[in-house]
Design an enzyme around this catalytic site. Structure first.
Site, PDB file in Angstrom:
ATOM      1  CG  HIS A 189      45.520  41.702  46.877  1.00 11.86           C
ATOM      2  ND1 HIS A 189      46.067  41.018  46.047  1.00 11.86           N
ATOM      3  CD2 HIS A 189      46.344  42.867  46.738  1.00 11.86           C
ATOM      4  CE1 HIS A 189      46.837  41.333  45.276  1.00 11.86           C
ATOM      5  NE2 HIS A 189      47.321  42.613  45.819  1.00 11.86           N
TER       6      HIS A 189
ATOM      7  CE  LYS B 157      45.176  27.127  50.451  1.00 15.03           C
ATOM      8  NZ  LYS B 157      44.735  27.701  49.212  1.00 15.03           N
ATOM      9  NE  ARG B 158      46.126  35.021  54.945  1.00 11.21           N
ATOM     10  CZ  ARG B 158      44.991  35.436  54.933  1.00 11.21           C
ATOM     11  NH1 ARG B 158      44.486  35.697  55.976  1.00 11.21           N
ATOM     12  NH2 ARG B 158      44.391  35.684  53.932  1.00 11.21           N
TER      13      ARG B 158
ATOM     14  CE  LYS C  81      43.667  31.913  53.024  1.00 16.09           C
ATOM     15  NZ  LYS C  81      43.838  32.332  51.295  1.00 16.09           N
TER      16      LYS C  81
ATOM     17  CB  THR D  88      49.905  33.031  44.595  1.00 15.88           C
ATOM     18  OG1 THR D  88      50.026  33.107  45.939  1.00 15.88           O
ATOM     19  CG2 THR D  88      49.277  34.336  44.124  1.00 15.88           C
TER      20      THR D  88
ATOM     21  CE  LYS E  37      53.809  30.818  45.452  1.00 15.22           C
ATOM     22  NZ  LYS E  37      53.591  31.237  46.898  1.00 15.22           N
TER      23      LYS E  37
END
Length: 836
Positions: free
Chosen positions: A377, A568-569, A574, A676, A680
């Site tokens: 992952h 998100k985290r 990111k 993910t 969504k």
């Protein structure tokens, strides 16, 4: 075995042969009242919603239980079906109540039952704690996988850990993240069933002892160990209205004895209970801080505890039916390892087969290498777990010896393939040399697995050409791709009831189990009447999201503005920081009066930073400081709002993704494995602004270039730019970026906290910034302006929104699970179970 676990001399099958429970509102009311009054002992003075929630859960649970048993019996018929076991350190399940109603087909009857009793559904649903047994996408993916496996009627069992404290609860204090314990089990968990009869014993410490076996071969015993009990708690996973209920088995640690009576009788109470406390600590908290030696040790204990208990459980079931004959074990079983965390299972299965079941090395290795499958992952090398050999020797001496033997035999194979290539052997060894030897867990997984997959097309390609290139050259057939997905039951049908109704009225309900059916919406993208209904649903969802933001952040979001969301985290790759730079740019434009043809925008960020991740925490602080300046400036008003949502969680995302207009997926290309959240948002009609990273690439391919706002360097360009990256020159050559950096450098957002953002400024302007934030900033500003102009044309934006939903079919975990099953697991789906 405790006395209460002794078996009876007579079978009791007839005790479970009961008539099926009613699925109508009248039956639900009757059971609800009986549970509320008799089981829970409540009376007419009780006004607490929680007890009513408990009665309703018990009512639903009974209906799950009867289908659960039928499913288990079906798996056992004809000697047992081939099964897969999904081993994951995380299962981010969220709330079970609404999902159970939907999948049981009881949403309408329960609504009617509660209405008849004068009770409020939403009020009761809020009584449930999120089961936060995960950190982010990895754990939520595991939960979606379980839902899809049950819906597809695949015999898959999940194995995880029942952490007493889930992912910490995040509070914001003076702009900073403050972590608080999330004791989600403080009121118990009505959705689980304790199964103490299947308790397993897990070993730690001790030493290895050689002995001579009857056949003259040398054998090994692991002795003088400090053992811990693994007690299973089963959680039912219902498929969508198909009568199938699969199992998620979560392990809780317990001491083998309550007290060491020798210590206790000697008056040493502390030592007597010390062993008990140490045992229970194993499953106390999700993700201990592994920056410390004790944290590292606990994390390794957790990983081995999960792997050993789960494998023993599967072998126990095998031996009960087949005895000690393991000839067909590989034909009937498959283990999917969710990332590197449970990969110690490779060595542990070898130990169990050889030491506990007298299987020789060659057969044990043949079995192990055929039943294990590994999902990677991450593309971040630092995230590929390595454990000090010293720590392994201390905690798991027998397992370490087996790893050494696996490595010796593997390196001999490498030497045969590339004679004399010592450098390659060093790169591929399961033991990394250096100041302190380390066990490379990802390499152990690759060597011991029949399949290795990434989770998006780009991710899998980068694994093969970069991180695992040596292994790909040795075993190219092992490697494959399985692009992630999400379950549309939770992430559209349940969380977006308005859109669910509109879609179902338009194209039918087939999409709930076949998401590709959403393509039937494509012709409606140009239908004005349908578009108006679509906009109304989105507006209603934005009103609901605005209420959450007002309650949790104290910031007013106008539902008519563009809702621009990144949740998100918190991690530098990111690039939440890139998002904040754009917000500062918008603020600067407003202050300069550059507001002609302006589009009001409300920006929402949310996510948790790992407790020891300093830079991620600084970005949270910067976000909150910028928000405070913007939201209190009269010149800005409703033209721009910024909020940071504390304690981002599954139940919050169920409100956020239906109400989002613009989805921020802006990671540095080549760093995000898949994502993910992007799926969504797409499924719920948000339009993506993003880089060509992870599954963004496939999202853009599905929805079309015209329905995606693209910017940024590609993964290949990122590697090339690193060779001569000069962010200072970029800043100086671009007036917009110069003004953004000036506001940061001048301390405008930290006037009374001098210097606190200097580390962020240093990272942005460093030529060694691995995230290349400044390199992508100009492109990001331009793409954001394109999004602004598109949003002004509401009919155009609605078409883009509809097209995103209509083309999201690929990103269902139903498709993902079908691919896992067709290419790796090869399970036979059960026939559809009776619904009543």
């Amino acid at each position: 075995m405790p006395t209460q676990m002794l078996e009876t001399s007579q079978p009791v099958a007839w005790l479970t042969e009961l008539p099926p429970l009613g699925m109508d509102a009248k039956s639900i009311v009757a059971d609800f009242r009986r549970y509320f009054s008799h089981t829970l002992g409540r009376d007419r003075h009780t006004k607490y919603a929680y007890y009513m929630y408990e009665a309703l859960v018990l009512t639903l649970r009974d209906r799950l239980w009867e289908r659960w048993k039928d499913t288990r019996y079906a798996y056992e018929e004809d000697g047992g079906v081939r099964r897969a076991y999904y081993l994951s350190m995380e299962f981010l399940m969220g709330r079970a109540f609404s999902n159970a109603m939907l999948n049981l087909g009881l949403t309408d009857p329960v609504h009617k039952a509660l209405q008849d009793m004068g009770l409020n559904m939403e009020e009761l649903a809020e009584c449930e704690n999120d089961a936060g047994l995960g950190n982010g996408g990895l754990g939520r993916l595991a939960a979606c996988f379980m839902d899809s496996c049950a819906t597809l009627r695949l015999p898959v069992v999940g194995y995880g850990i029942r952490y007493a404290y889930g992912m910490f609860r995040q509070r914001i204090e003076n702009g900073y993240q403050v972590e608080e314990p999330d004791h989600w089990l403080r009121s118990g968990n009505l959705w689980e069933l304790e199964r103490p009869e299947y308790t397993q014993r897990v070993r730690f410490g001790g030493r290895n002892e050689a002995f001579m076996k009857p056949d003259g071969e040398m054998g090994w015993r692991w002795i003088d160990t400090h053992d811990v009990l693994a007690v299973p708690y089963d959680v039912p996973i219902p498929g969508y209205q198909n009568g199938t209920v699969n199992t998620l088995r979560l392990w809780s640690a317990a001491a083998t004895d309550e007290f060491d009576f020798e210590d206790f009788n000697a008056g040493s109470y502390t030592e007597a209970v010390g062993a008990k406390n140490m045992a229970e600590n194993i499953t106390m908290v999700l993700y201990p801080n592994d920056a410390t030696e004790s944290g590292k040790e606990l994390r390794l204990r957790q990983q081995y505890f999960l792997a050993s208990a789960s494998l023993q459980d599967v072998l126990r079931q095998w031996v009960r039916v087949h005895g000690e004959d393991f000839t067909n074990f590989a034909a009937k079983n498959c283990f999917q390892l969710n990332d590197t965390h449970p990969t110690i299972a490779v060595a542990e299965l070898m130990r169990l087969l050889m030491d506990e079941h007298a299987v020789g090395w060659d057969l044990a290795w043949t079995i192990t290498s055929q039943v294990m499958a590994y999902t990677n992952h991450t593309l971040l090398p630092e995230a590929l777990e390595r454990w000090p050999v010293r720590l392994f020797r201390q905690l798991l001496p027998r397992v370490l010896d087996i790893i050494y033997e696996i490595n010796a035999r593997f390196l001999a194979e490498v030497a045969r393939r590339w004679p004399g290539d010592i450098e390659r052997q060093g790169r591929m060894s399961l033991i990394e040399e250096g100041y302190e030897q380390q066990v490379r867990m990802a390499y152990l997984a690759i060597v011991g697995s029949t399949s290795v997959n990434g989770v998006a097309a780009l991710h899998s390609e980068l694994l093969q050409q970069g991180l695992f290139r040596d292994f790909y050259e040795l075993w190219p057939d092992k490697f494959n791709n399985k692009t992630n997905g999400v379950t549309q039951r939770r992430w559209l049908a349940d969380c977006n009831r308005g859109l669910n109704t509109l879609i179902t009225e338009t194209i039918g309900a087939g999409w709930v189990t076949d998401l590709e059916e959403l393509r039937k919406l494509i012709p409606y993208a140009k239908d004005a009447k349908f578009g108006a209904k679509w906009r109304q649903v989105k507006h209603d969802n934005k009103v609901r999201l605005a209420a959450l933001i007002k309650a949790d952040c104290g910031v007013e979001f106008n539902p008519k503005a563009m809702f621009d969301v990144q949740v998100k985290r918190m991690h530098e790759y990111k690039r939440q920081l890139l998002n904040i730079l754009h917000v500062i740019h918008l603020y600067d434009r407003i202050k300069r009066g550059d507001t002609a043809n302006w589009t009001p925008r409300c920006v929402l960020l949310g996510g948790k930073a790992a407790p020891g991740y300093y830079m991620a925490k600084q970005i949270i602080k910067l976000t909150n400081n910028v928000a405070k300046v913007i939201n209190t400036d009269a010149d800005v008003g409703d033209q721009l709002k910024l909020a940071f949502l504390p304690n981002y969680r599954v139940s919050a995302m169920e409100i956020i993704c239906p109400g989002t207009d613009l989805s921020e997926q802006i990671s540095t290309a080549g760093k995000e494995a898949s994502g993910t959240g992007n799926m969504k948002f797409m499924m719920n009609g948000a339009v993506t602004i993003g880089t060509l990273d992870g599954a963004n690439i496939e999202i853009r391919e599905e929805c079309g270039d015209e329905n995606f706002f693209l910017f940024g360097l590609t993964a290949a360009q990122v590697e090339e730019r690193r060779q001569n990256y000069n962010p200072v020159a970029i800043i100086q050559s671009d007036p917009d970026i110069t003004r953004i950096m000036h506001l940061l450098e001048s301390g405008h957002f930290n006037q009374f906290e001098r210097g606190i953002f200097d580390p962020i400024l240093h990272s942005l302007t460093s030529s060694h910034d691995p995230w290349l934030t400044i390199a992508d900033l100009r492109g990001f500003l331009d793409a954001q302006q394109q999004a602004t102009l598109a949003y002004q044309d509401q009919e155009r934006w609605t078409r883009m929104s509809i097209m995103n939903t209509a083309t999201s079919g690929k990103f269902s975990t139903d498709r993902t699970m079908r691919e896992y099953n067709a290419e790796i697991w090869k399970l036979k789906p059960l026939p559809k179970m009776p619904l009543a």
